[in-house]
Design an enzyme around this catalytic site. Sequence first.
Site, short mmCIF file in Angstrom:
data_model
loop_
_atom_site.label_atom_id
_atom_site.label_comp_id
_atom_site.label_asym_id
_atom_site.label_seq_id
_atom_site.Cartn_x
_atom_site.Cartn_y
_atom_site.Cartn_z
N ARG A 127 29.03 -72.27 35.79
CA ARG A 127 28.66 -71.53 36.99
C ARG A 127 29.85 -70.81 37.65
O ARG A 127 30.91 -71.39 37.82
CB ARG A 127 28.03 -72.51 37.97
CG ARG A 127 27.47 -71.83 39.20
CD ARG A 127 26.19 -72.46 39.57
NE ARG A 127 26.43 -73.66 40.36
CZ ARG A 127 25.48 -74.25 41.07
NH1 ARG A 127 24.25 -73.77 41.06
NH2 ARG A 127 25.75 -75.32 41.74
N ARG A 160 32.86 -72.74 42.31
CA ARG A 160 32.63 -73.38 43.59
C ARG A 160 33.35 -74.73 43.63
O ARG A 160 33.31 -75.48 42.66
CB ARG A 160 31.13 -73.60 43.77
CG ARG A 160 30.59 -73.04 45.06
CD ARG A 160 29.10 -73.00 45.02
NE ARG A 160 28.49 -74.33 45.10
CZ ARG A 160 27.18 -74.53 45.09
NH1 ARG A 160 26.36 -73.51 45.01
NH2 ARG A 160 26.70 -75.74 45.18
P1 ADP Z 1 22.91 -77.06 44.59
O1 ADP Z 1 21.41 -76.96 44.65
O2 ADP Z 1 23.47 -76.37 43.40
O3 ADP Z 1 23.45 -78.44 44.78
P2 ADP Z 1 23.17 -75.96 47.28
O4 ADP Z 1 23.84 -74.68 47.56
O5 ADP Z 1 21.71 -76.05 47.49
O6 ADP Z 1 23.57 -76.26 45.77
O7 ADP Z 1 23.86 -77.14 48.12
C1 ADP Z 1 25.24 -77.35 48.15
C2 ADP Z 1 25.56 -78.56 49.03
O8 ADP Z 1 25.16 -78.30 50.39
C3 ADP Z 1 24.83 -79.84 48.66
O9 ADP Z 1 25.49 -80.57 47.64
C4 ADP Z 1 24.83 -80.59 50.00
O10 ADP Z 1 26.08 -81.19 50.25
C5 ADP Z 1 24.65 -79.48 51.01
N1 ADP Z 1 23.20 -79.26 51.32
C6 ADP Z 1 22.44 -78.18 50.99
N2 ADP Z 1 21.17 -78.33 51.40
C7 ADP Z 1 21.11 -79.55 52.02
C8 ADP Z 1 20.07 -80.31 52.65
N3 ADP Z 1 18.80 -79.85 52.72
N4 ADP Z 1 20.39 -81.52 53.19
C9 ADP Z 1 21.64 -81.99 53.12
N5 ADP Z 1 22.66 -81.34 52.53
C10 ADP Z 1 22.41 -80.13 51.98
#
Ligand code: ADP
Length: 216
Positions: A127, A160
């Site tokens: 990624r 990232r």
């Molecule tokens: P991915 O789906 O690839 O893990 P995201 O961009 O959705 O990436 O999320 C990155 C990080 O942001 C997660 O690992 C978490 O720490 C935080 N995060 C995102 N959405 C949430 C959520 N709904 N609740 C808690 N933490 C979140």
Amino acid sequence: MRIVLLGSPGSGKGTQASCIEKEFGIPHISTGDIFRDNISRNTAIGAEAKKFIERGLLVPDSLTVSIVESRLLEEDCNEGFLLDGFPRNIAQAEALDKDLEKMGKKLDAVVNLEVSAETIIERMAGRRICSDCGESYNLCFLKPAADGICDKCGGKLYIREDDKPETVMNRLNVYKNQTFPLIDYYKGKGILISVNGEQPADKVYGDICRVLERFK
Ligand code: ADP
Ligand code: ZN
């Protein structure tokens, strides 16, 4: 149309969500993008979220839920929305149900992207993200035309911080323990639709469009 996109990190949610947003004209709400935006602008929310994100842990529900609540009240969500990365545990799903009920609305469908653990690990290692526009690429299946350069804006691509192997392990564990149970939660409500996320991105998108057509 009110949709939730469910799937493990690396299942391709972000890629699919961008396409759905364009085609169906509903806002794509990614809690991960909101947190990353706050981190890059050095806000108080960003500082708090960063502590958890860099360890691969979930940001506390209180903060996450309040961010989503205020986002859903914005005018562009009146006709629908696409949630990506939220809810991520049962408590968040229940909070979302309550909020929608208060607004007299409900979810039309929860689309679950099914991808095996082996594929996930392979994809996460490939990624890359654009440092300027945030577009994501993957060296395995969504390569940029020129090495390390964004096709859209010419920005530099980077890995990232939370895609480093140790953090990826934590994120996958969090997914298994906290997010995976949502599949049964939404199955129980009769709104879960599973799509085979192992296929090429355009095939996955075709399958998603076919199921979403009826909610237009
Ligand atoms: P991915 O789906 O690839 O893990 P995201 O961009 O959705 O990436 O999320 C990155 C990080 O942001 C997660 O690992 C978490 O720490 C935080 N995060 C995102 N959405 C949430 C959520 N709904 N609740 C808690 N933490 C979140
Ligand atoms: Zn770019």
